[in-house]
Design a protein around this motif. Sequence first.
Motif, PDB file in Angstrom:
ATOM      1  N   ASP A 309       0.850  -1.345  -0.338  1.00 50.80           N
ATOM      2  CA  ASP A 309       0.140  -0.169  -0.083  1.00 50.80           C
ATOM      3  C   ASP A 309       0.777   1.132  -0.091  1.00 50.80           C
ATOM      4  N   HIS A 313       1.191   3.908  -3.273  1.00 52.87           N
ATOM      5  CA  HIS A 313       0.995   5.257  -3.003  1.00 52.87           C
ATOM      6  C   HIS A 313       2.168   6.109  -3.271  1.00 52.87           C
ATOM      7  N   ARG A 317       1.797   8.615  -6.503  1.00 52.58           N
ATOM      8  CA  ARG A 317       1.497  10.338  -5.967  1.00 52.58           C
ATOM      9  C   ARG A 317       2.558  10.835  -6.717  1.00 52.58           C
ATOM     10  N   LEU A 339       2.578  12.609   1.377  1.00 54.46           N
ATOM     11  CA  LEU A 339       2.374  11.294   1.813  1.00 54.46           C
ATOM     12  C   LEU A 339       3.083  11.024   3.126  1.00 54.46           C
ATOM     13  N   HIS A 731      -5.806   7.346   4.192  1.00 58.24           N
ATOM     14  CA  HIS A 731      -5.195   7.800   3.053  1.00 58.24           C
ATOM     15  C   HIS A 731      -6.379   8.746   2.364  1.00 58.24           C
ATOM     16  N   ARG A 735      -6.042  12.860   2.259  1.00 59.16           N
ATOM     17  CA  ARG A 735      -6.131  13.328   0.440  1.00 59.16           C
ATOM     18  C   ARG A 735      -7.133  14.487   0.515  1.00 59.16           C
ATOM     19  N   THR A 762      -6.000   9.023  -5.103  1.00 54.82           N
ATOM     20  CA  THR A 762      -5.765   8.124  -3.979  1.00 54.82           C
ATOM     21  C   THR A 762      -6.611   6.787  -4.197  1.00 54.82           C
ATOM     22  N   ALA A 765      -4.803   4.553  -6.367  1.00 53.66           N
ATOM     23  CA  ALA A 765      -3.695   3.750  -5.649  1.00 53.66           C
ATOM     24  C   ALA A 765      -4.009   2.698  -4.780  1.00 53.66           C
TER      25      ALA A 765
END
Length: 822
Positions: A309, A313, A317, A339, A731, A735, A762, A765
Amino acid sequence: MVEYQWAIDRLDEWIVERSRTVLVVFLVLTAVFGVGSMRLSTEAGTSQFTEDTPAVEAFDAVNQEFTPTFGNDEGSTQLIQSGRNVLSKPELLAMLTAERRLERREGLRVVSTTSAAGIVAQQLDPNATTLEAQIRALERSTPSEITAAVRAAASNPRFRGLLSDDFNRRAASASATIAVVQHRIPTGVDPGAGAEAEGGDDPLTDLQLRSQAVVATVDGDIRVFGSGIVSSELSSVTFDSLVIVVPAAVVLIFVFLLVVYRDPVDLLLGVASLGMTIVWTLGFTGLVGIPFTQLLVAVPPLLLAVGIDYGIHTINRYREERVTGQEIRPAMRSATDQLLVAFAIVTGTTVVGFASNATSRLQPIREFGVVAAIGIVFTFLIFGIFLPAAKVWADRLRERAGLALPGRRPLGREGSLLGRTLQGSVTLARRGAGVVLLVALLTTVVSGYYATGIDTSFSNEDFLPPEETPSYLRSLPEPFAPETYTVTENINFLEENFASAEDDTVTVFVEGPLREDYALESIYQANRNPPNSFVATDRRASAESIIEVIRSYSEQSDEFRRLVERNDVNDNGVPDDNLDRIYDRLLSSPVRAQALQYITEDRRSARVVYSVKSTASQETITRDARRVADRYRLAATATGEVVVFQSVAAIILSSAVRSLTSALVATAIFLAIVYRVLVGRAAFGVINLFPIVVAVALLAGTMRLLDIPFNALTATVLAIALGLGVDYSAHVVHRFTDEYDWEGGDRDADVVRALERTVRGTGGALTGSMVTTVSGTAILVLAITPVLGQFGLVIALSVFYSYLTAVALTPSVVVVWEQFAG
């Protein structure tokens, strides 16, 4: 606010400006932890789960105060024989031949054997006290003489106890029998220690494995069984599961990451980071001396789940910034600015979820929580600092070399099928957020209520391989092919064919001055009209106690018999007066060793061993044993393996509830504080938590639906689901707080725009992470140990539910918040 931003800026500087230094530091630490991983020890079995409860304390007291059946320096092996009629002449001779061959092997240290065949032979010839003489007695006898001897021996309870339930006295037949072989163990070694010893090493293992080879030379179906073989298979099944699961998980994860990253360099960096996470965690475990138990087998898949994960990300990102035209360093700065905060939130809450298992009363579960929590911190450091630095370093090298940068498009980009699908949750929230939350709330209540019926279990079978290894595992090539396992098959055979196998007993530990006139009478009266789970004859429990020793010695000594009769007020064979004198005579007689199995030298405690039906449930036996213990006039505690396991099962359930409650409270407080500091809105902590609660309720309900119990491993799953669930919802929420225009005038429009950008970026991802993680953790179903397969399934379900609720429900929660806040 300023302080946390300063810290982020400093980390950004190290990541983008000193990436090579960061790489060197992390590689050196990896080498250090790699050395630590070589110091790992293993531990298997059920003894690691026992903690201080009344049943366990009584069990320990019994083991410490009473001489074991075969002496402190002896251990036993069972020979299980089956056939059309194990009481026929050929089968009786086969059993005695097996016993004799074992006895003749000096290295097996056989001191005595007991079998139905030997009892029949002595019925034929009372002077046949050796195996050779017993074999000769059988060889000289006709089938009709053997039949008569079997019928005569049937009055001996010991003889009947060695035969299967289908024993027919008239036909002199039975389909199975057990023989007990006693070995002398070196002084100071605990026979039957099994998994309690380091690495699951049982002193009987070598003897029993060698006995298998000897018995295999005898004609007939005779199997060797005992604690040493159980210990050996417990250790082997953990190793075999790792050999099968880890490579399969690596291959599957590699394939999915290749699809997600679409760039060989990014794939290499992601896989290397995952490998470092595992090495660091195993190295820490070895350095601090925590043994690698079967529970800890689940830690690597969990860390892979979180690491995947984080990795997706980070790369996704970064790509979002790069496609806007930013250069490598500014793009990574923008990505890590957002992040690192998100990772810190996720790490904090995930650590809370895992570390909540430290509240458990069971040491392996506590150690599991600690190791998993430390592993998550390592994951944050590696994927939050090392991976971005490695990505900057690699992309700068490629840029200087003039190489193309393939696969730069982020997942869930605007206009893609995935992006449009994810935006459906925003559309649903805009049109009926209240209805969405109402349905979610009702689903949570119904699923949570349904989950209250989940079974709780704890037994050796949780850790043993299935009776029959699946064909797809048997067909694997070396070194992946598992061993041939026999323990579960033998355990099931004993339970199905014998009313009470050797381990089907419970013990009542009696404390108090046993000199009181009513002491022995209390033990005797407690055995009347036993509960249904107890083996009984003529409405009396089948029990072994000091009373049986007194009666047995009375038959051998007329003088002792007269002493008992003079002090037996109600003439039932149980003395009521002058008990101290009777104990003195008993403990100075030839049966002293036998008496000390049931009463201590100081006359302050005793044990009574009851046979129970192998078909009765663990819960029923425990309840009935406690009922019998309550009948005693002296202080009495029900104990024994069955009772201890049931008490552990109760602790498992309470641990699951306590861990979940602790994790929920701690997570809510942590998130409220974090979002109060970051955006001045503590309410976002609740927004973050709502999807997780729904996911946990759905998971618990699904466990009951699929008949998955709370056992030694799955009991940790609710708190873990909370920890993993926060990973997804945090997340999304963080975000959103980054994308939302807090100073904008049109709140409705700003909320929708921020949510759309959130679920595309997000959410994309998270989708890649979910698919990869579910595949990687679900691979645990291939594990040979059933408990690991169940754990892999529930973790995969928890990840899927966490993703689903985070993406589908969070937009509706945010919209409702905006409506009330506005």
